[in-house]
Design an enzyme around this catalytic site. Structure first.
Site, PDB file in Angstrom:
ATOM      1  CD  GLU A 114      -2.988  -1.155   2.236  1.00 21.27           C
ATOM      2  OE1 GLU A 114      -2.713  -0.661   3.337  1.00 21.27           O
ATOM      3  OE2 GLU A 114      -4.105  -1.630   1.957  1.00 21.27           O
ATOM      4  CG  ASP A 161      -7.545  -5.612   5.062  1.00 22.80           C
ATOM      5  OD1 ASP A 161      -7.045  -5.771   6.182  1.00 22.80           O
ATOM      6  OD2 ASP A 161      -7.761  -4.491   4.556  1.00 22.80           O
ATOM      7  CD  GLU A 212      -9.784  -1.456   8.056  1.00 26.64           C
ATOM      8  OE1 GLU A 212      -8.843  -1.973   8.679  1.00 26.64           O
ATOM      9  OE2 GLU A 212      -9.686  -1.052   6.885  1.00 26.64           O
TER      10      GLU A 212
HETATM   11  O1  GCW Z   1      -6.943  -3.032   6.161  1.00 26.42           O
HETATM   12  C1  GCW Z   1      -6.066  -2.210   5.611  1.00 26.42           C
HETATM   13  C2  GCW Z   1      -6.469  -0.912   6.211  1.00 26.42           C
HETATM   14  C3  GCW Z   1      -5.336   0.072   6.219  1.00 26.42           C
HETATM   15  C4  GCW Z   1      -4.170  -0.584   6.927  1.00 26.42           C
HETATM   16  C5  GCW Z   1      -3.770  -1.844   6.178  1.00 26.42           C
HETATM   17  C6  GCW Z   1      -2.664  -2.612   6.845  1.00 26.42           C
HETATM   18  C7  GCW Z   1      -2.465   0.406   8.283  1.00 26.42           C
HETATM   19  O2  GCW Z   1      -7.577  -0.415   5.511  1.00 26.42           O
HETATM   20  O3  GCW Z   1      -5.792   1.210   6.883  1.00 26.42           O
HETATM   21  O4  GCW Z   1      -3.089   0.289   7.038  1.00 26.42           O
HETATM   22  O5  GCW Z   1      -4.859  -2.705   6.111  1.00 26.42           O
HETATM   23  O6  GCW Z   1      -2.978  -3.543   7.569  1.00 26.42           O
HETATM   24  O7  GCW Z   1      -1.510  -2.291   6.649  1.00 26.42           O
END
Ligand code: GCW
Length: 735
Positions: A322, A396, A424
């Site tokens: 990311e 995720d 989340e």
């Molecule tokens: O789930 C995603 C989240 C991001 C997060 C990423 C991760 C810290 O939306 O906000 O970033 O995973 O776990 O690195």
């Protein structure tokens, strides 16, 4: 004017002042007792049951804690606080034993009394952080001993003992030995230096960076107490989307200040390391892990940190994920990057926790397969002080995912579990979802990596592959809200995470029972009701959000509500349509051999079970299979009907949860009762929103009518699509 006259003249004023003082006292005493959730599960309110109170008071007629270290001092303070509150009187601290019973606390090393009470033998089976609590006698006097091989073991034992009192267990005949099964039991804070918290729904970061190191909030100590009480022994203070500034000297002083507060509770600090820090902080031309200048930069930085914080834990790294920089920027592997940092930390016994949360769409491969593809070939090439940190599922933190296929597939590398405590994708700070059933579903999953009995719990505690290093990480849900976690029941997830990190074989129901007793009440009615509601809550959330293996139906960025229609984001795997693949014929991601073949990453018999549409557990059906809307499921219903019924069941479930909560009215304090009641109102509305939004959309794709008797969505699809939440909490500025 004489004094008498003056007094008379000031009499009304005096009365006003007196009144004011009385009022302030009353107010503060009410306030001190206000049930605002601040005390978490460390509520040491007087035990109401008179019989039990008498029994406890007899068994602990005197108490003494031996030793002088900071950690022992924490144990002494906690015991003083706990006994005073729970027994509602000051019990004499004395080494004199009482004929009715006494409590003796300490390591054998610190006390001849503890030695004479047979501690060495009891400690036979106890490791460096474990403890023994047992009843013995000296002469004819009964004595309860809390002991460990180390001071931290003693502190953990004290918390266990207080938990026995809080949960109203008998203490007359104790024989308890407890060792943590996992060595590094960590919270991961995704806290930024501007005090925003990525995916944080409980206010701002509790780390007041600006005022540190001189201003030390009392909250830091309470944070440490709460963590130590559940066995957490480390905390990563900063976001994995890291900021190099944390390594600047003035910020390191702030970290040192926090480390000093946490040390007396056995908690080590760790930091996230931004891979490009040498460039950003000191202008190096590269961050290539094989470049000697980069290596010495990190060595010097690590030396600087350990000079300030001799027990610093190590680094957590999110690299090449990311947008975060990493070794691949220099055509190096994850192992090259991790090993370079590991070498710098090794002389101080520090560790690197290297995250496996990577997904690059360059390969045009199923996102669920990417981490495995990238990491499994690196098994055996990491240094001894590297752990690879893997999320529980391959996508995720979805409401439900099958276990990550990396568990069991890298026997030469210690794998850490990363759970998300912050919700989340599970209603954030608003929905009541008890996560222990989700955690234990993953921990108890038998991967069959080495045949039957290869549960995830045994992989991460190091048993299966004989690793000395082991760890579990929980992405924290803590903020500066008065009650710490936003939703009061968020506290139960922090608690459950800690208990499972200590013992991943614990049961979700057992943990709920403890938490309810410590947090709300020991009344059987309350325990029964609240426990039922907690234990049903995760399945219900899955039903109203992502039933039958659906996943990532969340709206863009904030992930707060439904957005199954979203199809316009630049990266393919950010779009919900990528995950559900719904069209006129059917729905679901084909991850079998005819599709992405992600099933092949699992060991047999899971590979074959996931591969077969009839043997695949229904809860993962649409995760692994594309199914026609009209195909018949085991229940005899068509997929479309089953989907509608699942969403319905989720909504009904929240109504039931709410009714159960209403049944405890008057049996717990009104402050917390009302707060949760209001939250459940919101959750009811939002479950219905999920149901109606998702089904309106899926119906627009399938073209099928709703089943007979089905209450149709109350708003149009256009309405659901038009909703936006620009200020939803926890969202990163870049969204
Ligand atoms: O789930 C995603 C989240 C991001 C997060 C990423 C991760 C810290 O939306 O906000 O970033 O995973 O776990 O690195």
């Amino acid at each position: 004017m004489d004094c008498y006259g003056e007094e008379l003249e000031h009499y009304p004023q005096f009365m006003i002042r007196l009144g004011l003082i009385i009022w302030v006292c009353m107010f503060t005493s009410i306030f001190a007792n206000a049930e605002d959730g601040y005390q978490l599960w460390l509520r040491y309110n007087r035990i109401q049951n008179a019989n039990l109170l008498q029994r406890y008071t007899n068994s602990i007629a005197t108490w003494a804690v031996f030793g002088n270290s900071q950690v022992v001092e924490s144990a002494r303070n906690e015991l003083r606080l706990g006994l005073q509150g729970l027994l509602n009187k000051q019990i004499p601290e004395s080494t004199e034993l009482s004929p009715t019973g006494s409590l003796a606390v300490g390591t054998p090393h610190d006390s001849p009394l503890i030695r004479s009470l047979g501690a060495a033998q009891q400690l036979d089976q106890v490791d460096a952080e474990g403890y023994a609590i047992y009843t013995t006698s000296s002469g004819n006097f009964p004595v309860t001993v809390i002991t460990g091989n180390s001071d931290i073991g003693v502190l953990y034992g004290v918390f266990h003992f207080l938990r026995l009192l809080q949960t109203q267990q008998p203490i007359e005949n104790l024989s308890i030995v407890s060792n943590p099964k996992i060595k590094r039991r960590l919270l991961n804070h995704w806290d930024n230096l501007d005090r925003t918290v990525e995916r944080g729904y409980a206010g701002c970061s509790i780390w007041d960076w600006h005022r540190l190191p001189d201003f030390i909030s009392p909250r830091y100590t309470d944070y440490a107490r709460a963590n130590a009480s559940i066995g957490i022994n480390g905390t990563v203070l900063t976001n994995v989307n890291a900021n190099a500034l944390i390594f600047r000297a003035d910020y390191l002083d702030k970290i040192k200040a926090l480390a000093d507060v946490f040390r007396p509770y056995g908690i080590k600090v760790y930091l996230t390391a931004r891979f490009s820090a040498p460039i950003e902080l000191d202008g190096l031309p590269t961050a290539d892990p094989l470049d000697p200048r980069v290596q010495s930069w990190w060595q010097e930085k690590v030396a600087e940190i350990y000079k300030l914080i001799p027990d610093f834990g190590g680094f957590l790294v999110k690299a090449n994920s990311e947008g975060q920089p990493g070794p691949q920027n220099y055509n190096r592997t994850h192992a090259d990057g991790a090993n370079m940092l590991a070498d710098a930390l090794a002389p101080y016994n520090g560790v690197v926790m290297w995250r496996a949360f990577v997904y690059s769409n360059a390969a045009n491969e199923d996102r669920a397969k990417l981490a495995y593809n990238e990491f499994v070939p690196l098994d055996g090439s990491f240094r001894k002080n590297v752990l690879v940190q893997v999320k529980n599922g391959p996508i995720d933190f979805q409401p439900r995912e099958p276990v990550h296929p990396m568990f069991g597939a890298m026997p030469k590398t210690p794998l850490m579990m990363e759970f998300q405590i912050t919700q989340e994708y599970l209603g954030q700070g608003t929905h009541l979802v008890y996560l222990a059933p989700m955690y234990t579903e993953a921990l108890k999953f038998d991967t069959y990596a080495k045949g039957p009995g290869s549960e995830v719990a045994k992989i991460i505690d190091g048993q299966l592959d004989n690793h000395a290093l082991s760890g579990m990480a929980g992405v924290s849900n803590i903020g500066n809200d008065r009650n710490w976690t936003g939703h009061l029941f968020g506290q139960s997830n922090w608690f459950a995470y800690g208990r499972l990190a200590w013992d991943p074989d614990m049961d979700a129901a057992e943990i709920a029972d403890e938490w309810i007793r410590m947090t709300f009440s020991n009344e059987p009615d309350v325990i029964r009701a609240v426990s039922a509601l907690m234990l049903m809550s995760h399945e219900i959330c899955v039903q109203y959000m992502t039933p039958l293996g659906l996943h990532h139906l969340f709206d863009t960025g904030h992930h707060y509500g439904p957005g199954p229609w979203v199809n316009d984001l630049s990266q393919r795997e950010w779009n919900p349509t990528y995950y559900h693949q719904a069209d006129r014929q059917g729905i679901g991601f084909d991850r079998t051999a005819t599709g992405s073949n992600a099933t092949s990453q699992y060991f047999e018999p899971w590979h074959s079970r996931f591969e077969s549409p009839t043997e695949c557990p229904e809860k993962y059906l649409l995760w692994f299979h594309r199914v026609r809307w009209t195909d018949t499921l085991d229940s005899g219903q068509s997929l479309w009907e089953a989907l509608c019924r699942q969403y319905d069941a989720g909504c009904d479930g929240v109504v039931r949860m709410h009714a159960i909560w209403n049944s405890v009215v008057g049996k717990i304090d009104s402050e917390r009762y009302n707060e949760v009641d209001m939250m459940l109102h919101i959750q009811e509305k939002e479950a219905r929103w999920w149901r109606d939004a998702c089904l309106s959309y899926f119906q627009s794709i399938s073209g099928l009518p709703f089943p007979a008797g089905f209450d149709p969505p109350q708003k149009t699809l256009e309405y659901f699509k038009s909703r936006s939440f620009p200020y939803a909490p926890g969202t990163k500025p870049r969204w």
